[in-house]
Design a protein around this motif. Structure first.
Motif, PDB file in Angstrom:
ATOM      1  N   GLY A  65       0.706  -1.394   0.108  1.00 16.52           N
ATOM      2  CA  GLY A  65      -0.233   0.118  -0.234  1.00 16.52           C
ATOM      3  C   GLY A  65       0.993   1.076  -0.036  1.00 16.52           C
ATOM      4  N   GLY A  66       1.862   1.029  -0.295  1.00 17.11           N
ATOM      5  CA  GLY A  66       3.239   1.979   0.028  1.00 17.11           C
ATOM      6  C   GLY A  66       3.742   2.732   1.212  1.00 17.11           C
ATOM      7  N   ASP A  67       4.200   3.932   1.323  1.00 15.89           N
ATOM      8  CA  ASP A  67       4.942   3.598   2.164  1.00 15.89           C
ATOM      9  C   ASP A  67       4.936   5.267   3.509  1.00 15.89           C
ATOM     10  N   ALA A  68       4.027   5.984   3.048  1.00 18.15           N
ATOM     11  CA  ALA A  68       3.926   7.273   4.220  1.00 18.15           C
ATOM     12  C   ALA A  68       4.413   7.092   5.263  1.00 18.15           C
ATOM     13  N   TRP A  69       5.345   7.735   5.128  1.00 19.92           N
ATOM     14  CA  TRP A  69       5.791   7.492   7.189  1.00 19.92           C
ATOM     15  C   TRP A  69       5.361   8.503   8.031  1.00 19.92           C
ATOM     16  N   PRO A  70       5.532   8.053   9.101  1.00 20.13           N
ATOM     17  CA  PRO A  70       5.146   8.829   9.766  1.00 20.13           C
ATOM     18  C   PRO A  70       5.629  10.656  10.714  1.00 20.13           C
ATOM     19  N   VAL A  71       4.803  11.468  10.582  1.00 22.66           N
ATOM     20  CA  VAL A  71       5.885  12.339  10.565  1.00 22.66           C
ATOM     21  C   VAL A  71       5.412  13.607  11.464  1.00 22.66           C
ATOM     22  N   GLY A  72       5.829  14.770  12.716  1.00 22.40           N
ATOM     23  CA  GLY A  72       5.063  14.933  13.533  1.00 22.40           C
ATOM     24  C   GLY A  72       5.427  15.997  12.923  1.00 22.40           C
ATOM     25  N   LEU A  73       3.894  17.037  13.344  1.00 23.94           N
ATOM     26  CA  LEU A  73       4.555  18.459  12.582  1.00 23.94           C
ATOM     27  C   LEU A  73       4.256  19.495  13.438  1.00 23.94           C
ATOM     28  N   VAL A  74       4.921  20.307  13.515  1.00 19.68           N
ATOM     29  CA  VAL A  74       4.857  21.733  14.676  1.00 19.68           C
ATOM     30  C   VAL A  74       4.450  22.449  14.466  1.00 19.68           C
TER      31      VAL A  74
ATOM     32  N   PHE B 138       4.228  11.624   3.422  1.00 21.97           N
ATOM     33  CA  PHE B 138       4.541  11.768   4.849  1.00 21.97           C
ATOM     34  C   PHE B 138       2.798  11.051   5.335  1.00 21.97           C
ATOM     35  N   SER B 139       2.617  10.962   6.387  1.00 19.79           N
ATOM     36  CA  SER B 139       1.748  10.393   7.316  1.00 19.79           C
ATOM     37  C   SER B 139       2.030  11.857   8.130  1.00 19.79           C
ATOM     38  N   ILE B 140       0.817  12.675   7.926  1.00 22.53           N
ATOM     39  CA  ILE B 140       1.588  14.293   9.012  1.00 22.53           C
ATOM     40  C   ILE B 140       0.248  13.514  10.584  1.00 22.53           C
ATOM     41  N   MET B 141       1.487  14.419  11.274  1.00 20.05           N
ATOM     42  CA  MET B 141       0.939  14.084  12.282  1.00 20.05           C
ATOM     43  C   MET B 141       0.913  15.588  13.479  1.00 20.05           C
ATOM     44  N   GLU B 142      -0.280  17.088  13.347  1.00 21.67           N
ATOM     45  CA  GLU B 142       0.019  17.987  14.422  1.00 21.67           C
ATOM     46  C   GLU B 142      -0.297  17.169  16.050  1.00 21.67           C
ATOM     47  N   LEU B 143       1.031  18.060  16.460  1.00 22.11           N
ATOM     48  CA  LEU B 143       1.585  17.516  17.976  1.00 22.11           C
ATOM     49  C   LEU B 143       1.859  18.837  18.686  1.00 22.11           C
ATOM     50  N   GLU B 144       2.166  18.683  19.762  1.00 20.19           N
ATOM     51  CA  GLU B 144       3.009  19.474  20.345  1.00 20.19           C
ATOM     52  C   GLU B 144       4.856  19.033  20.732  1.00 20.19           C
ATOM     53  N   HIS B 145       5.508  20.038  20.764  1.00 21.73           N
ATOM     54  CA  HIS B 145       6.391  20.007  20.220  1.00 21.73           C
ATOM     55  C   HIS B 145       7.136  18.708  21.131  1.00 21.73           C
ATOM     56  N   GLU B 146       7.133  19.011  22.675  1.00 27.17           N
ATOM     57  CA  GLU B 146       7.353  17.984  23.272  1.00 27.17           C
ATOM     58  C   GLU B 146       7.267  16.962  23.258  1.00 27.17           C
ATOM     59  N   GLU B 147       6.311  16.213  22.462  1.00 31.17           N
ATOM     60  CA  GLU B 147       4.985  14.910  22.318  1.00 31.17           C
ATOM     61  C   GLU B 147       5.396  14.356  21.437  1.00 31.17           C
ATOM     62  N   ALA B 148       6.498  15.662  20.434  1.00 28.20           N
ATOM     63  CA  ALA B 148       6.064  15.000  19.126  1.00 28.20           C
ATOM     64  C   ALA B 148       8.100  14.481  19.006  1.00 28.20           C
ATOM     65  N   SER B 149       8.826  15.122  20.026  1.00 27.69           N
ATOM     66  CA  SER B 149       9.916  15.367  19.725  1.00 27.69           C
ATOM     67  C   SER B 149      10.406  13.814  20.592  1.00 27.69           C
ATOM     68  N   ALA B 150       9.130  13.530  21.703  1.00 27.65           N
ATOM     69  CA  ALA B 150       9.283  12.133  22.794  1.00 27.65           C
ATOM     70  C   ALA B 150       9.106  11.409  21.388  1.00 27.65           C
ATOM     71  N   ALA B 151       7.995  11.358  21.051  1.00 27.98           N
ATOM     72  CA  ALA B 151       7.727   9.881  19.861  1.00 27.98           C
ATOM     73  C   ALA B 151       9.107  10.050  18.461  1.00 27.98           C
ATOM     74  N   VAL B 152       9.545  11.023  18.330  1.00 25.35           N
ATOM     75  CA  VAL B 152      10.920  10.577  17.296  1.00 25.35           C
ATOM     76  C   VAL B 152      12.495   9.951  18.062  1.00 25.35           C
ATOM     77  N   LYS B 153      12.172  11.043  19.430  1.00 29.12           N
ATOM     78  CA  LYS B 153      13.332   9.438  20.100  1.00 29.12           C
ATOM     79  C   LYS B 153      12.534   8.234  20.411  1.00 29.12           C
ATOM     80  N   ASP B 154      11.903   7.794  20.370  1.00 27.69           N
ATOM     81  CA  ASP B 154      11.321   6.619  20.906  1.00 27.69           C
ATOM     82  C   ASP B 154      11.086   5.614  19.284  1.00 27.69           C
ATOM     83  N   GLY B 155      11.212   6.421  18.545  1.00 30.75           N
ATOM     84  CA  GLY B 155      10.710   5.289  17.383  1.00 30.75           C
ATOM     85  C   GLY B 155       9.287   5.687  16.719  1.00 30.75           C
ATOM     86  N   ARG B 156       8.887   6.276  17.403  1.00 32.28           N
ATOM     87  CA  ARG B 156       7.134   6.358  17.095  1.00 32.28           C
ATOM     88  C   ARG B 156       6.632   7.080  15.680  1.00 32.28           C
TER      89      ARG B 156
END
Length: 128
Positions: free
Chosen positions: A32-41, A67-85
């Motif tokens: 089905g493709g590869d839309a990667w999860p990306v956080g947007l602040v 990309f699969s864009i998810m609008e998040l708060e900076h702290e939440e998005a940064s933690a999700a990147v560090k966790d690999g989500r």
């Protein structure tokens, strides 16, 4: 030789096996493709930042959006990147209208995938 043609499983099995392998490969490799999860602040309320986000939502390959864009708060998005989500975090600063600069963070555990993320991001950022 005649016995071979009378046993129908010998005729059906190769075709059935090929179909099963194709289905399994598609499921495992993501047909089905590869839309990667990306956080947007978005820290900017400018018209330019809204246009940037709209363009980011529309960039896609021949199969799916990049990309699969998810609008998040900076702290939440940064933690999700560090966790690999999330594969990447894109932060639009409050002075985006003047600076035309965005900041990114990436999850670097898979270097080949990150090269692709950076190439996609570079392609997109240079085309807008």
């Amino acid at each position: 030789m005649n016995r071979f043609f009378y046993q129908k499983q010998f005729l059906v099995a190769p075709f059935l096996m090929a179909v099963v392998v194709m289905i399994l490969t598609a499921l495992i490799m993501g047909a089905g493709g590869d839309a990667w999860p990306v956080g947007l602040v978005n820290d900017s309320d400018s018209v330019e930042s809204q246009e940037f986000i709209e363009n980011l939502d529309t960039v896609h390959s021949n199969i799916t959006p990049y990309f699969s864009i998810m609008e998040l708060e900076h702290e939440e998005a940064s933690a999700a990147v560090k966790d690999g989500r999330l594969q990447m975090l894109i932060r639009i600063p409050d002075d985006f209208q003047q600076s035309q600069t965005v900041y990114t963070e990436t999850f670097n555990i898979n270097t080949d995938m990150m090269k692709n993320v950076r190439l996609r991001g570079t392609y997109y950022f240079e085309s807008t």
